[in-house]
Scaffold this active site. Structure first.
Site, PDB file in Angstrom:
ATOM      1  N   LYS B 197       0.839  -1.206   0.000  1.00  0.00           N
ATOM      2  CA  LYS B 197       0.000   0.000   0.000  1.00  0.00           C
ATOM      3  C   LYS B 197       0.878   1.263   0.000  1.00  0.00           C
ATOM      4  CE  LYS B 197      -3.805   2.522   0.572  1.00  0.00           C
ATOM      5  NZ  LYS B 197      -3.456   3.760   1.213  1.00  0.00           N
ATOM      6  N   GLU B 204       0.947   6.789  -6.632  1.00  0.00           N
ATOM      7  CA  GLU B 204      -0.164   7.750  -6.694  1.00  0.00           C
ATOM      8  C   GLU B 204       0.363   9.187  -6.697  1.00  0.00           C
ATOM      9  OE1 GLU B 204      -2.961   7.174  -3.423  1.00  0.00           O
ATOM     10  OE2 GLU B 204      -3.094   9.342  -3.237  1.00  0.00           O
TER      11      GLU B 204
END
Lengths: 359, 359, 359, 359
Positions: B197, B204
């Protein structure tokens, strides 16, 4: 030699002073009569127009342009019709090397010699001497040697090899043409001088940014003393105990000047500035950039040469002037769209902005 | 299954809703009683304390923590004495993978199972499903399959393979364990879920910055319409005729969503935002950052892996909050020291700051 | 409509196929007769010369150039004398927007209309449709609407609003001219299409690099398993216990496609590639770059817009082809000079290069 | 004073020599007996074990550790049981400041004083003197003044203010404690010395990279002489006429040392290297990095301070050792997936790699 100096700003005026001290005769012109008068009082011959200057100079004329990069084209347009075959035009400002190539060709068609000289040294150059990076026809550059000797550091004590500052490396050259140690260098054909100066400034940006980032890290080394609230948008500083320092930046910049690997003229400058104003409060931090930093990057791109440090330094300057604003708004907008995140508050000058959680 | 959800913020509440819709029974707790009451009204069982929650859950208990990264440690400290061997604690927030490794060991010593789940999806996850990256003991993760199926996109239509959204690639898997196409994945031992993550968020940041920089370049494409004065500190824009555009950013973001290489969920988000507010005037552009962007860089450094794009994206966020301020003051101070240069004026939001001459 | 397609490479041939399927009549030419024959077999009319093509097209002719950026100038030089007033020339390749501005002016002087079309979509465009970014005279672009409808994704099912793919945002437009949702957009005057496509590719580079860096960090997450010797040139990995993972990259890329924030078409591509070849052993990693990535940076520089992510992505490509080699030699030379440091051995593909001590 | 030096590598041995020349008495130890013998021949007292060294030193003992960062912990573990209250342990190597904080606490519990000294200067330090950045208890650091005077540049001529090299700025200090101009500085509590040295090295990386990138741009300035083929994967160099230079890098590095803004000790080093080997052919360009460059970035991240230049410099070093390899393979794989693009050939050392077209 006799030199006509066009443009008597900070740099142009000091060039005249240094030439005069070394026995050269300067005819000077500027669009501001007061600038002309000031140098006239120091021994130069003032010309109140380009026309006047042209008639005061003996053939072949040597004309040194020291005007802003954006004004060179207009000045040359005015000057060119007055030139005679054999005259020499020197552009000592921060023009693009591409313009140097073109101007060399255009003036060459009139049998006028064009020389591009990248001039580094800033306001210290008057006493320290200038570093000169020179492009053009080699025999013309050789002809101008007395001028370059006067301006470069090696000529501090007057003309002649005996007065040249010894190389810090103690390196003896057999070759008379080894001028680099005197502080001037013939770099190649038209544009070569400005190309080398352009890259010089690119390196300068990178060095300056390295120092600036490092000092900023030292400046914020006490961040652990501040308390951070815990919230949905916050990741806590993991180890506040490591960031309890309160560093004396003026002293640190000074100590680095004595024996360290990063000892440099730029470090001297910031040590001076920090001694006078430890918090640098008089500066807002909106940093200008010259064309040369941009052109260095364009050359890197054309050559497919990676320049991550030089580009980061340039972009930091753009950002310092608010030019990243819209990009930042885009980021905030995206964060709100996907995560419903509200914006952080600006934290300058406090270093304690809490980081927030992303989706 | 029966799940105890601790933390009913934006994400925690939506996880409860999605679990409830898929037939799971949720016991919920939050330090804010109103948050508990709201979900109780939607069918969850409210617990007004951790103690109460523990007694409402059947053994072995499944506890899902969805609290801010900075609050996980305190919550676990409170929770741990109440746990029994065989209980399962899931950290679904944005904790560091390093904490996950440590917590897995600490809870393991009490025979409590720790599972770290990186949860991506934001506020859209309620209807779209969440992408779940999972670390811990493999058999425990397998045991929790019904929960992950309910939360991940593949479970939108309810449990069972028949309802799973087909892979966009039309790829058929023989292996029953090929859960990635359902939107959840067992990544490895403790910390693995948060590690994956973490890197996801690093990517991102990079993607977001790429879009933001590109849109900023489009935004400023009319800069050639503005006139620039020529001065000692100015290099003129060489080709103003190339920058006469006035682009409609909302339309451009929209068209890129249809058939282009950069078609992406993040582009969808900014297209939405630009449609509502083409100038993004409601945003100041002070961009938060989560710990995960920072930890991604730390991992890259530990591994000696170059991450120039991910670091540039992170540093842009720091700068957006004014954190480069002192570095910029250092640059201004150096420029004044060596060249006597005055500072530029800030140009935000105008793109027309004239660049200036360096020494 | 009737379209003459010049250039039948990968992209040109697929454009012809898609136009043909939507009922348009294509006359095709390529310097390679086999390419012409292949499309003739699929229903296009083959022209064995530009002359032949010109006589096969009805006035006003529509000519679409789909040749390499470096060949556009020569093709136009050959084509221009054959054109008649009212003819339309479309450059659908990856030309610089600066050339588009110039070509628009030059052809305009002959009353020939020039249209620049940035075309994104790659080899998937044949079935998925292309994203078209268009510059030129607005009425000419409107006249060409049936062609753009056929090529863009919205036109998959044929002309007409009923067949248009709905916006993922479910946004209804009153304005008939809202073509962005169909996948094509009039962006502005000459060069505007290629400008927007240029920035699109700049963003693409940044997104690709973000994914690549992230996957590299995951790839090296087992570095702690390797032992490092302690030596004068070595700083030990401080926490090897954190880097013991062995991640399954194909599964991770796949799971990110389902519900995550970084869900994107580029992620689909790398998930496909990793499924087929998890170690990507067939690739040496020498990454090409198109002119558009470079031009995006040049535009950013001209506009004074910071683009740290886009430049880092471009420079990584340069470096991947060995272009940083001399800079690295300079670094090694400096390290030897000041510290007597010997060089490290290259570590690719092993991640275990020990870092060394600097002076 | 009497100093026990543990570790007689390049740096440790030179520290002993410089201390001895200034009248200090050195007891020396190294795991390699030959290193001990060599310094014994130069006047130091050799100790063949730590035990022996301890008995040769008078209380309170002064022990200077000059061992690799990775060996400090083991050496301290061995040394600590032998220490008596009041002894002083100096870590002069490149340890993390975090370790300095911890060691200060641990040794302090035994009433042993810990001092961390960042030591810059490299192999030139023997004659030039070392720049010393010092952390610990202030009174202990003051007590050690004679040692720091001997090692720092200001002490070149022996102890006493009369022999101190004048500040280049000609700045006179009233304050006796203004030691920075002598080349050593008390920076703060435990870890402060290594923190400042860490940032110093971060700046060093940035400066080195700036020079390296600039020289690489000059090196490739003749790229326009090479011809490029036009192909589907090629965007031609737009202006080959601008890149026809063949620069003499050794001369350019030399001229910059005389009067330019980038005049620096690092530039001296590369000028020396280029004079001896203009093409730097003896170097492969695999550049090591010390922990300090990495730790500088970690501190920047913890403090939320942007460090784009320092990070770019570090990542360039990682890339020079092949660490970007997998990321580059990912890029190639994506390009093949979406555009069917074949990979470019590596171009090192040739600068003529043709850029290629992206989708």
């Amino acid at each position: 030699m006799q030199v006509g100096m066009i443009g008597l700003g900070r740099m142009g005026a000091d060039l005249v002073r240094r030439l005069t001290r070394h026995g050269h005769q300067c005819v000077v012109h500027d669009v501001r009569p007061a600038a002309v008068a000031a140098l006239q009082a120091e021994g130069a011959s003032g010309a109140d127009s380009l026309d006047a200057m042209m008639s005061m100079l003996k053939a072949p004329r040597i004309l040194w342009l020291m005007v802003p990069a954006g004004a060179v084209e207009a000045t040359l347009a005015q000057l060119t019709p007055m030139l005679s075959p054999g005259d020499i035009v020197i552009d000592g400002g921060n023009s693009s090397f591409r313009d140097g190539i073109r101007r060399g060709t255009e003036l060459g068609e009139k049998n006028v010699h064009f020389v591009d000289v990248g001039t580094s040294g800033g306001i210290a150059g008057l006493t320290r001497g200038y570093c000169l990076m020179i492009g053009g026809e080699q025999d013309i550059v050789t002809y101008l040697t007395p001028i370059f000797r006067a301006l470069a550091p090696g000529g501090n004590g007057g003309p002649g090899a005996a007065n040249v500052a010894p190389s810090p490396n103690g390196h003896a050259r057999d070759d008379d043409s080894a001028t680099a140690e005197y502080g001037y260098l013939y770099c190649g054909l038209h544009g070569a001088g400005h190309f080398v100066k352009m890259v010089h400034n690119g390196i300068e940006y990178g060095m300056m940014a390295a120092i600036a980032e490092g000092l900023n890290i030292l400046k914020q080394a006490g961040i652990g003393k501040h308390t951070h609230e815990v919230g949905a948008e916050t990741a806590p500083l993991r180890n506040p105990e490591y960031y309890q320092y309160d560093f004396a930046l003026p002293e640190i910049a000074e100590v680095w000047r004595h024996g360290s690997v990063i000892d440099s003229w730029l470090l001297d400058r910031i040590a001076n500035a920090l001694r006078k104003d430890p918090a640098l409060d008089q500066f807002a931090g909106h940093v200008s950039d010259s064309g040369e930093g941009r052109w260095t990057l364009e050359a890197a791109i054309d050559e497919a040469v990676p320049a991550p440090v030089l580009s980061a330094a340039l972009f930091s300057r753009f950002s310092s002037r608010g030019q990243a604003g819209f990009a930042n708004q885009v980021l905030s907008a995206m964060r709100q769209e996907f995560g419903g995140h509200a914006e952080a508050a600006a934290s300058s000058p406090s270093p304690s902005t809490p980081p927030a959680k992303d989706a």
